[in-house]
Design a protein around this motif. Structure first.
Motif, mmCIF file in Angstrom:
data_model
loop_
_atom_site.group_PDB
_atom_site.id
_atom_site.type_symbol
_atom_site.label_atom_id
_atom_site.label_comp_id
_atom_site.label_asym_id
_atom_site.label_seq_id
_atom_site.Cartn_x
_atom_site.Cartn_y
_atom_site.Cartn_z
ATOM 1 N N GLU A 1 0.821 -1.208 0.000
ATOM 2 C CA GLU A 1 0.000 0.000 0.000
ATOM 3 C C GLU A 1 0.853 1.256 0.000
ATOM 4 O O GLU A 1 0.437 2.302 0.487
ATOM 5 C CB GLU A 1 -0.922 -0.009 1.234
ATOM 6 C CG GLU A 1 -1.875 -1.183 1.240
ATOM 7 C CD GLU A 1 -2.646 -1.286 2.546
ATOM 8 O OE1 GLU A 1 -2.430 -0.457 3.464
ATOM 9 O OE2 GLU A 1 -3.464 -2.201 2.656
ATOM 10 N N GLY A 2 2.042 1.213 -0.545
ATOM 11 C CA GLY A 2 2.895 2.390 -0.626
ATOM 12 C C GLY A 2 3.628 2.679 0.671
ATOM 13 O O GLY A 2 4.385 3.625 0.755
ATOM 14 N N LYS A 3 3.393 1.895 1.727
ATOM 15 C CA LYS A 3 4.087 2.107 2.997
ATOM 16 C C LYS A 3 5.423 1.377 2.971
ATOM 17 O O LYS A 3 5.620 0.438 2.218
ATOM 18 C CB LYS A 3 3.252 1.544 4.167
ATOM 19 C CG LYS A 3 1.950 2.270 4.388
ATOM 20 C CD LYS A 3 1.275 1.767 5.637
ATOM 21 C CE LYS A 3 0.333 0.640 5.284
ATOM 22 N NZ LYS A 3 -0.343 0.073 6.434
ATOM 23 N N GLU A 4 6.305 1.821 3.804
ATOM 24 C CA GLU A 4 7.584 1.143 3.959
ATOM 25 C C GLU A 4 7.324 -0.192 4.630
ATOM 26 O O GLU A 4 6.726 -0.258 5.697
ATOM 27 C CB GLU A 4 8.517 2.006 4.834
ATOM 28 C CG GLU A 4 9.921 1.510 4.935
ATOM 29 C CD GLU A 4 10.700 1.721 3.654
ATOM 30 O OE1 GLU A 4 11.620 0.938 3.411
ATOM 31 O OE2 GLU A 4 10.393 2.662 2.904
ATOM 32 N N GLN A 5 7.747 -1.271 3.992
ATOM 33 C CA GLN A 5 7.502 -2.593 4.540
ATOM 34 C C GLN A 5 8.812 -3.207 4.986
ATOM 35 O O GLN A 5 9.869 -2.954 4.386
ATOM 36 C CB GLN A 5 6.844 -3.485 3.496
ATOM 37 C CG GLN A 5 5.450 -3.046 3.152
ATOM 38 C CD GLN A 5 4.699 -4.153 2.421
ATOM 39 O OE1 GLN A 5 5.278 -5.146 2.029
ATOM 40 N NE2 GLN A 5 3.414 -3.952 2.252
#
Length: 176
Positions: free
Chosen positions: A4-8
């Motif tokens: 979702e575009g977050k840093e994973q």
């Protein structure tokens, strides 16, 4: 995959392999369920055919014991309902067979040079996602097959029970 575009956090290959193995297991279980409902439907439709033949033979050979209008209406009505229930049951089983075929993994989605260049963790999750997609497609078909099978079974049992009631009533009427 769920991005979702977050840093994973970095992917762990062992965890990804567990996810893939689980997806494969669920896929195989769904395939077994599909084969099982197909087999049960085939056997049961044969049984309905035999039962239908037996009941039709019985109904055409039995002599009506009475010419009273009420008796004739009752006899025709109950015979009609029995035959109708068994016929609709057979149609439900045929409907269960026609629901569709089991979808398989699209190998073209897996054998791809673009995928081959990805890190093993991403590749493993992508393949697991392919399994998930096919599992969801097949789940609906299996549920439809199961519902139609269960409906057919209820109708068949109802028709057979009604036939048994009719048979016993006819035996009682013979001796009254």
């Amino acid at each position: 995959m769920d991005t979702e575009g977050k840093e994973q956090p970095p992917l762990n290959l062992d965890s990804c392999n567990v996810i893939l193995d689980t997806a494969k297991t669920v896929y195989n279980e769904e395939y077994d369920r599909f084969k099982q409902i197909e087999t049960k439907t085939g056997v049961t439709i044969g049984f309905v055919g035999v039962l239908f033949g037996f009941i039709i033979t019985y109904l055409t050979t039995i002599k009506l014991g009475n010419n009273d209008a009420g008796y004739l209406i009752y006899t025709f009505g109950i015979r009609f309902v029995i035959v109708t229930l068994l016929a609709i049951s057979a149609l439900k089983y045929l409907g269960a067979i026609k629901v569709g075929k089991f979808e398989q993994i699209d190998i073209d989605e897996v054998v791809d040079t673009r995928l081959a260049s990805r890190p093993p963790e991403e590749l493993t999750l992508t393949i697991a996602a392919t399994y998930l997609k096919v599992i969801k497609e097949n789940e609906e078909k299996i549920n439809q097959k199961t519902d139609k099978y269960n409906d057919g079974l209820k109708l068949m049992v109802s028709g057979f029970l009604l036939f048994l009631i009719y048979f016993f009533l006819e035996e009682v009427i013979k001796y009254v």
